[in-house]
Design a protein around this motif. Structure first.
Motif, PDB file in Angstrom:
ATOM      1  N   LEU A 101       0.822  -1.206   0.000  1.00 53.81           N
ATOM      2  CA  LEU A 101       0.000   0.000   0.000  1.00 53.81           C
ATOM      3  C   LEU A 101       0.860   1.262   0.000  1.00 53.81           C
ATOM      4  CD1 LEU A 101      -2.760  -0.971   2.621  1.00 53.81           C
ATOM      5  CD2 LEU A 101      -3.094  -0.717   0.168  1.00 53.81           C
ATOM      6  N   VAL A 102       1.884   1.271   0.832  1.00 60.02           N
ATOM      7  CA  VAL A 102       2.770   2.436   0.918  1.00 60.02           C
ATOM      8  C   VAL A 102       3.497   2.654  -0.407  1.00 60.02           C
ATOM      9  CG1 VAL A 102       4.822   3.379   2.044  1.00 60.02           C
ATOM     10  CG2 VAL A 102       3.054   2.260   3.416  1.00 60.02           C
ATOM     11  N   ILE A 103       4.039   1.582  -0.978  1.00 62.27           N
ATOM     12  CA  ILE A 103       4.757   1.696  -2.251  1.00 62.27           C
ATOM     13  C   ILE A 103       3.799   2.152  -3.357  1.00 62.27           C
ATOM     14  CG2 ILE A 103       6.031   0.414  -4.022  1.00 62.27           C
ATOM     15  CD1 ILE A 103       7.083  -1.399  -1.782  1.00 62.27           C
ATOM     16  N   GLY A 104       2.569   1.646  -3.328  1.00 60.25           N
ATOM     17  CA  GLY A 104       1.578   2.073  -4.303  1.00 60.25           C
ATOM     18  C   GLY A 104       1.285   3.558  -4.197  1.00 60.25           C
ATOM     19  N   GLY A 105       1.215   4.069  -2.980  1.00 52.55           N
ATOM     20  CA  GLY A 105       0.999   5.498  -2.778  1.00 52.55           C
ATOM     21  C   GLY A 105       2.157   6.324  -3.288  1.00 52.55           C
ATOM     22  N   LEU A 106       3.382   5.874  -2.999  1.00 47.01           N
ATOM     23  CA  LEU A 106       4.571   6.583  -3.485  1.00 47.01           C
ATOM     24  C   LEU A 106       4.642   6.553  -5.011  1.00 47.01           C
ATOM     25  CD1 LEU A 106       7.192   5.296  -0.875  1.00 47.01           C
ATOM     26  CD2 LEU A 106       6.124   7.562  -0.959  1.00 47.01           C
ATOM     27  N   PHE A 107       4.248   5.421  -5.583  1.00 44.43           N
ATOM     28  CA  PHE A 107       4.215   5.302  -7.052  1.00 44.43           C
ATOM     29  C   PHE A 107       3.249   6.320  -7.651  1.00 44.43           C
ATOM     30  CE2 PHE A 107       2.042   3.629 -10.788  1.00 44.43           C
ATOM     31  CZ  PHE A 107       3.101   3.314 -11.632  1.00 44.43           C
ATOM     32  N   ALA A 108       2.066   6.449  -7.035  1.00 44.25           N
ATOM     33  CA  ALA A 108       1.068   7.381  -7.542  1.00 44.25           C
ATOM     34  C   ALA A 108       1.522   8.833  -7.389  1.00 44.25           C
ATOM     35  CB  ALA A 108      -0.264   7.162  -6.830  1.00 44.25           C
ATOM     36  N   VAL A 109       2.291   9.120  -6.341  1.00 43.92           N
ATOM     37  CA  VAL A 109       2.854  10.469  -6.183  1.00 43.92           C
ATOM     38  C   VAL A 109       3.873  10.747  -7.282  1.00 43.92           C
ATOM     39  CG1 VAL A 109       4.293  11.945  -4.717  1.00 43.92           C
ATOM     40  CG2 VAL A 109       2.460  10.599  -3.688  1.00 43.92           C
ATOM     41  N   LYS A 110       4.757   9.793  -7.522  1.00 50.75           N
ATOM     42  CA  LYS A 110       5.828   9.945  -8.504  1.00 50.75           C
ATOM     43  C   LYS A 110       5.274  10.072  -9.912  1.00 50.75           C
ATOM     44  CE  LYS A 110      10.117   9.759 -10.071  1.00 50.75           C
ATOM     45  NZ  LYS A 110      11.082  10.856  -9.843  1.00 50.75           N
ATOM     46  N   PHE A 111       4.265   9.276 -10.235  1.00 52.02           N
ATOM     47  CA  PHE A 111       3.718   9.254 -11.593  1.00 52.02           C
ATOM     48  C   PHE A 111       2.288   9.801 -11.615  1.00 52.02           C
ATOM     49  CE2 PHE A 111       6.878   5.837 -11.334  1.00 52.02           C
ATOM     50  CZ  PHE A 111       7.735   6.210 -12.363  1.00 52.02           C
ATOM     51  N   ALA A 112       2.081  10.871 -10.844  1.00 55.72           N
ATOM     52  CA  ALA A 112       0.737  11.443 -10.692  1.00 55.72           C
ATOM     53  C   ALA A 112       0.134  11.855 -12.034  1.00 55.72           C
ATOM     54  CB  ALA A 112       0.787  12.645  -9.751  1.00 55.72           C
ATOM     55  N   ARG A 113       0.931  12.459 -12.898  1.00 57.62           N
ATOM     56  CA  ARG A 113       0.396  12.925 -14.186  1.00 57.62           C
ATOM     57  C   ARG A 113      -0.028  11.759 -15.069  1.00 57.62           C
ATOM     58  NH1 ARG A 113       4.222  18.033 -16.133  1.00 57.62           N
ATOM     59  NH2 ARG A 113       3.735  19.409 -14.360  1.00 57.62           N
ATOM     60  N   VAL A 114       0.758  10.699 -15.061  1.00 60.23           N
ATOM     61  CA  VAL A 114       0.424   9.524 -15.866  1.00 60.23           C
ATOM     62  C   VAL A 114      -0.873   8.891 -15.344  1.00 60.23           C
ATOM     63  CG1 VAL A 114       1.181   7.234 -16.604  1.00 60.23           C
ATOM     64  CG2 VAL A 114       2.848   9.096 -16.410  1.00 60.23           C
ATOM     65  N   VAL A 115      -0.966   8.711 -14.014  1.00 60.01           N
ATOM     66  CA  VAL A 115      -2.174   8.140 -13.418  1.00 60.01           C
ATOM     67  C   VAL A 115      -3.375   9.035 -13.701  1.00 60.01           C
ATOM     68  CG1 VAL A 115      -3.292   7.509 -11.238  1.00 60.01           C
ATOM     69  CG2 VAL A 115      -0.889   6.936 -11.609  1.00 60.01           C
ATOM     70  N   ASP A 116      -3.177  10.346 -13.559  1.00 58.74           N
ATOM     71  CA  ASP A 116      -4.261  11.306 -13.736  1.00 58.74           C
ATOM     72  C   ASP A 116      -4.828  11.269 -15.152  1.00 58.74           C
ATOM     73  OD1 ASP A 116      -6.041  13.237 -13.129  1.00 58.74           O
ATOM     74  OD2 ASP A 116      -4.622  14.897 -13.067  1.00 58.74           O
ATOM     75  N   SER A 117      -3.966  11.111 -16.132  1.00 58.96           N
ATOM     76  CA  SER A 117      -4.409  11.147 -17.528  1.00 58.96           C
ATOM     77  C   SER A 117      -4.982   9.811 -18.013  1.00 58.96           C
ATOM     78  CB  SER A 117      -3.247  11.564 -18.435  1.00 58.96           C
ATOM     79  OG  SER A 117      -2.160  10.679 -18.295  1.00 58.96           O
ATOM     80  N   HIS A 118      -4.858   8.764 -17.186  1.00 55.35           N
ATOM     81  CA  HIS A 118      -5.365   7.451 -17.573  1.00 55.35           C
ATOM     82  C   HIS A 118      -6.177   6.801 -16.441  1.00 55.35           C
ATOM     83  CE1 HIS A 118      -1.771   8.079 -20.136  1.00 55.35           C
ATOM     84  NE2 HIS A 118      -2.505   7.476 -21.071  1.00 55.35           N
TER      85      HIS A 118
END
Length: 398
Positions: free
Chosen positions: A264-281
């Motif tokens: 869960l923690v790593i998933g959160g950090l991943f989403a912070v790092k790649f926020a724009r990619v996640v946001d656009s998809h």
């Protein structure tokens, strides 16, 4: 994302969430010391669930009357005063479990409207394009507290005792209340001081949004499927899984929990790092993670390798976090800032009830059939979530 009010919000919640974990750890240590009964320990999470469901159900009435900041401050102040009352009672009177359980209910009741108020306030404090990053950051903090809080709380109980840990919690609650008071919410909020809506209409408003708005209804249905399936990871099921499938002692229950929270923690950090990619998809992230969790859960149910179980647990945690952040962001964009508080309140009550029912259901299925059967049922629910997400893809991007 670096606004002063946003920092005050996450700092206040970090302190409050840490205090919540510490006080439960300390309280359960004291109850176990006083009674030695596992049944009394099991009562604590049950009371917390019932209290949060009750609180979430009536939260719309409060959201009609008070601003979000006021509710956050009042909630945290109420928890602080009740915990202080509990501690004073232990000084002047002997431990009375009925009174303690009542105070636990009160603390959790106050906490029941804090989470929807926080989630609804977050979009007010950050720019729209920063929502994914903000949600990811706050969610990562929440999971970090869950990951480290129980372990550090246990260590603190060993070092200074359960009662002193609760006093430490009281200090954290006081600091949290201070930070909540510093919040500044400039967004206009409709507050019905004159009770324009009847109480019954106010209670129904959040539920009405969930039912009538197609995008919100779709997101909520995905949440229901997810929460129902997630009960397969509760302690009662994992205990059986570790014993019957892995053939290990119960220390491995802790290892699996730890790797899940680590994911869960790593998933959160991943989403912070790649926020724009996640946001656009966002729709595709929700769909892919749904099927990924489905495969992971199904494999866990058929797996007998302890090492593989740890890896699969971490993978499911990672995908669960990324999906949760994506759903959260989709919901915040599907509703106006005025609708969000009541939607979150209704959703919180609904999901508490779903999780309570699913916990009993999976316990029954495990007892009647097998723990592997329970994981397969959970995987089928997650597969249904993936199919449904695919069908409603356009609504998830609105």
């Amino acid at each position: 994302m670096g606004t002063t009010s946003f920092r005050h919000l996450w700092l206040g919640q970090l302190l409050a969430n840490s205090g919540d974990v510490f006080y439960i750890v300390g309280l359960m240590a004291i109850i176990h010391e006083q009674t030695g009964s596992a049944m009394y320990l099991a009562v604590v999470p049950f009371i917390i669930t019932v209290a949060k469901f009750s609180s979430g159900f009536i939260a719309p009435l409060l959201l009609d009357q008070y601003r979000l900041k006021s509710l956050l401050v009042f909630s945290q102040l109420g928890k602080t005063l009740i915990l202080f009352t509990m501690q004073l009672g232990t000084i002047f009177f002997s431990w009375n479990l009925i009174i303690i359980f009542f105070l636990v209910f009160c603390i959790s009741f106050f906490d029941g409207w804090a989470t929807p108020a926080r989630n609804a306030m977050l979009p007010r404090l950050v720019q729209k394009e920063e929502l994914v990053k903000a949600n990811s950051f706050v969610s990562t903090l929440d999971q970090t507290v869950q990951l480290g809080g129980w372990a550090s709380g246990g260590i603190l109980v060993t070092l200074i005792g359960g009662n002193h840990v609760i006093w430490l919690t009281l200090c954290l609650f006081v600091l949290s209340t201070f930070y909540m008071q510093l919040l500044r919410d400039d967004a206009e909020q409709i507050v019905n001081k004159d009770s324009v809506l009847s109480k019954w209409e106010s209670l129904k408003e959040g539920w009405r949004y969930i039912w009538k708005v197609p995008s919100i209804r779709s997101i909520s249905f995905i949440y229901v499927l997810e929460y129902f399936a997630s009960a397969v990871w509760i302690a009662a099921i994992l205990y059986v899984y570790v014993d019957e499938i892995l053939g290990k002692d119960q220390a491995w229950w802790g290892y699996i929990n730890a790797t899940f929270f680590l994911g869960l923690v790593i998933g959160g950090l991943f989403a912070v790092k790649f926020a724009r990619v996640v946001d656009s998809h966002l729709p595709y992230v929700i769909i892919i993670s749904s099927f990924g969790i489905c495969i992971g859960t199904f494999t866990v149910g058929l797996n007998s390798s302890p090492i593989a179980a740890l890896f699969l647990s971490a993978l499911c945690g990672f995908l669960e976090q990324v999906k949760s952040i994506s759903l959260q962001t989709s919901l915040q964009r599907a509703a106006s800032i005025h609708q969000l508080p009541k939607i979150y309140a209704a959703q919180g009550a609904l999901l508490s009830l779903v999780f309570a029912v699913s916990s009993v259901t999976f316990g029954f299925l495990t007892e009647l059939y097998s723990v592997s059967f329970s994981f397969i049922v959970a995987a089928l629910l997650l597969f249904s979530s993936g199919i449904y997400s695919t069908i409603k893809k356009k609504l998830l991007s609105s």
